[in-house]
Design a protein around this motif. Structure first.
Motif, short mmCIF file in Angstrom:
data_model
loop_
_atom_site.label_atom_id
_atom_site.label_comp_id
_atom_site.label_asym_id
_atom_site.label_seq_id
_atom_site.Cartn_x
_atom_site.Cartn_y
_atom_site.Cartn_z
N VAL A 75 0.85 -1.19 0.00
CA VAL A 75 0.00 0.00 0.00
C VAL A 75 0.89 1.24 0.00
O VAL A 75 1.71 1.41 0.89
N ARG A 76 0.70 2.06 -1.03
CA ARG A 76 1.46 3.30 -1.16
C ARG A 76 0.78 4.44 -0.41
O ARG A 76 1.42 5.24 0.26
N GLU A 77 -0.55 4.53 -0.56
CA GLU A 77 -1.33 5.56 0.11
C GLU A 77 -2.66 4.97 0.54
O GLU A 77 -3.18 4.07 -0.12
N LEU A 87 -7.46 3.19 -1.60
CA LEU A 87 -6.09 2.68 -1.47
C LEU A 87 -5.38 2.82 -2.81
O LEU A 87 -5.95 2.55 -3.87
N VAL A 88 -4.12 3.23 -2.74
CA VAL A 88 -3.23 3.23 -3.90
C VAL A 88 -2.21 2.12 -3.60
O VAL A 88 -1.49 2.20 -2.60
N VAL A 89 -2.22 1.09 -4.45
CA VAL A 89 -1.47 -0.13 -4.14
C VAL A 89 -0.50 -0.47 -5.26
O VAL A 89 -0.91 -0.66 -6.41
N ASP A 90 0.79 -0.55 -4.93
CA ASP A 90 1.78 -1.07 -5.87
C ASP A 90 1.71 -2.60 -5.81
O ASP A 90 1.63 -3.17 -4.71
N TRP A 91 1.72 -3.25 -6.97
CA TRP A 91 1.65 -4.70 -6.99
C TRP A 91 2.54 -5.27 -8.08
O TRP A 91 2.83 -4.62 -9.08
N THR A 92 3.03 -6.48 -7.84
CA THR A 92 3.72 -7.28 -8.85
C THR A 92 3.04 -8.63 -8.87
O THR A 92 2.52 -9.11 -7.85
N MET A 93 3.04 -9.25 -10.05
CA MET A 93 2.35 -10.53 -10.19
C MET A 93 3.07 -11.40 -11.21
O MET A 93 3.55 -10.91 -12.23
N GLU A 94 3.12 -12.68 -10.92
CA GLU A 94 3.58 -13.69 -11.86
C GLU A 94 2.35 -14.46 -12.30
O GLU A 94 1.54 -14.88 -11.46
N ILE A 95 2.20 -14.65 -13.61
CA ILE A 95 1.08 -15.42 -14.15
C ILE A 95 1.60 -16.37 -15.22
O ILE A 95 2.70 -16.17 -15.76
N GLY A 110 -2.66 -0.14 -8.38
CA GLY A 110 -4.10 -0.24 -8.26
C GLY A 110 -4.69 0.93 -7.52
O GLY A 110 -4.07 1.48 -6.60
N LEU A 111 -5.89 1.32 -7.94
CA LEU A 111 -6.70 2.29 -7.22
C LEU A 111 -7.93 1.54 -6.77
O LEU A 111 -8.73 1.08 -7.60
N ASP A 112 -8.08 1.36 -5.48
CA ASP A 112 -9.15 0.54 -4.93
C ASP A 112 -10.02 1.36 -3.99
O ASP A 112 -9.51 2.09 -3.14
N VAL A 113 -11.33 1.20 -4.14
CA VAL A 113 -12.30 1.82 -3.24
C VAL A 113 -12.95 0.71 -2.44
O VAL A 113 -13.44 -0.28 -3.02
N ASP A 119 -20.53 -5.05 10.06
CA ASP A 119 -19.77 -5.82 11.04
C ASP A 119 -18.35 -5.31 11.25
O ASP A 119 -17.56 -5.90 11.97
N GLY A 120 -17.98 -4.20 10.57
CA GLY A 120 -16.66 -3.61 10.71
C GLY A 120 -15.66 -4.08 9.67
O GLY A 120 -14.56 -3.53 9.58
N SER A 121 -16.01 -5.08 8.89
CA SER A 121 -15.11 -5.55 7.84
C SER A 121 -15.16 -4.60 6.64
O SER A 121 -16.07 -3.77 6.53
N TRP A 122 -14.21 -4.74 5.74
CA TRP A 122 -14.13 -3.91 4.54
C TRP A 122 -14.25 -4.80 3.32
O TRP A 122 -13.71 -5.91 3.30
N LEU A 123 -14.93 -4.31 2.28
CA LEU A 123 -15.07 -5.04 1.02
C LEU A 123 -14.81 -4.08 -0.14
O LEU A 123 -15.12 -2.89 -0.07
N TYR A 124 -14.27 -4.65 -1.22
CA TYR A 124 -14.03 -3.84 -2.43
C TYR A 124 -15.35 -3.43 -3.06
O TYR A 124 -16.22 -4.25 -3.29
N ALA A 125 -15.45 -2.14 -3.38
CA ALA A 125 -16.53 -1.64 -4.22
C ALA A 125 -15.98 -1.48 -5.64
O ALA A 125 -16.67 -1.76 -6.62
N VAL A 126 -14.71 -1.04 -5.75
CA VAL A 126 -14.03 -0.90 -7.03
C VAL A 126 -12.61 -1.44 -6.88
O VAL A 126 -11.89 -1.03 -5.97
N ASP A 127 -12.24 -2.34 -7.78
CA ASP A 127 -10.89 -2.92 -7.81
C ASP A 127 -10.33 -2.64 -9.20
O ASP A 127 -10.69 -3.29 -10.17
N ASP A 128 -9.48 -1.62 -9.30
CA ASP A 128 -8.89 -1.23 -10.57
C ASP A 128 -7.37 -1.34 -10.48
O ASP A 128 -6.68 -0.41 -10.08
N PRO A 129 -6.82 -2.51 -10.84
CA PRO A 129 -5.38 -2.73 -10.68
C PRO A 129 -4.51 -1.92 -11.64
O PRO A 129 -3.31 -1.84 -11.46
N PHE A 130 -5.12 -1.31 -12.66
CA PHE A 130 -4.35 -0.52 -13.61
C PHE A 130 -4.75 0.94 -13.56
O PHE A 130 -4.77 1.65 -14.56
N GLY A 131 -5.06 1.43 -12.35
CA GLY A 131 -5.56 2.78 -12.18
C GLY A 131 -4.53 3.86 -12.38
O GLY A 131 -4.88 5.01 -12.63
#
Length: 136
Positions: A75-77, A87-95, A110-113, A119-131
Motif C-alpha cells: 500500500v502506497r497511500e 487505497l493506492v497499491v503497488d503490486w507485482t504478479m507472476e502469471i 491499483g486504485l481501490d475503493v 460488522d466492521g469488515s471492509w469489502l471492495y466496491a471498485v478494484d482497478d489494478p491498472f488505475g
C-alpha cells in the motif's frame, strides 16, 4: 470547510482484508477472493471494461484457474473517510503465459475503493489494478 479525509495508517480491519485477499488470490481460492467484494463490487482488470455480479465472479474463477497468479502488494497511500477507503497499491504478479509454458511478470498501481460493512469488515466496491502507471 472541514476536511475529514486524511492519509492514514491502515486500520487493522483493512490490513486483515488485504492479507486475506492476497492469501486467497495466491492460493487460487476463487470463492475466497469473491468474498472480498460487495455484491455490486466491480473489477476493472481490463481497462475500460468494468465487470460486476456473476460476470465478476466468473472472471475471477477463470483467471485464477488458468493463470495461476502469485501477487505481492504494498500500500502506497490510504485515505479513509467514514465508511469509505481509497487505497493506492503497488503490486507485482507472476502469471502463466498465454501458451501455459512459462511465467510472465506484471506490475501495476491499483486504485481501490472499499466500503466498511456493518460488522466492521471492509469489502471492495471498485478494484482497478491498472488505475495508475507504475513508478520507474
Amino acid at each position: 470547510m472541514s476536511n475529514s479525509a486524511t492519509a492514514v495508517e491502515l486500520p487493522k480491519e483493512l490490513e486483515k482484508h488485504l492479507e486475506s485477499y492476497v492469501a486467497a488470490f495466491n492460493s487460487g481460492d476463487a470463492q475466497g477472493v469473491n468474498a472480498h467484494y460487495t455484491e455490486a463490487g466491480i473489477i476493472v482488470w481490463e481497462k475500460g471494461n468494468p465487470v460486476s455480479g456473476a460476470d465478476r465472479r466468473a472472471a475471477v474463477t477463470e483467471f485464477l484457474a488458468t493463470m495461476r497468479p502469485h501477487i505481492e502488494t504494498e500500500v502506497r497511500e490510504a485515505y479513509v473517510t467514514g465508511d469509505t477507503a481509497l487505497l493506492v497499491v503497488d503490486w507485482t504478479m507472476e502469471i502463466n503465459t498465454a501458451s501455459g509454458e512459462g511465467r510472465e511478470h506484471l506490475r501495476g498501481v491499483g486504485l481501490d475503493v472499499l466500503r466498511k460493512q456493518a460488522d466492521g469488515s471492509w469489502l471492495y466496491a471498485v478494484d482497478d489494478p491498472f488505475g495508475e502507471e507504475p513508478r520507474d
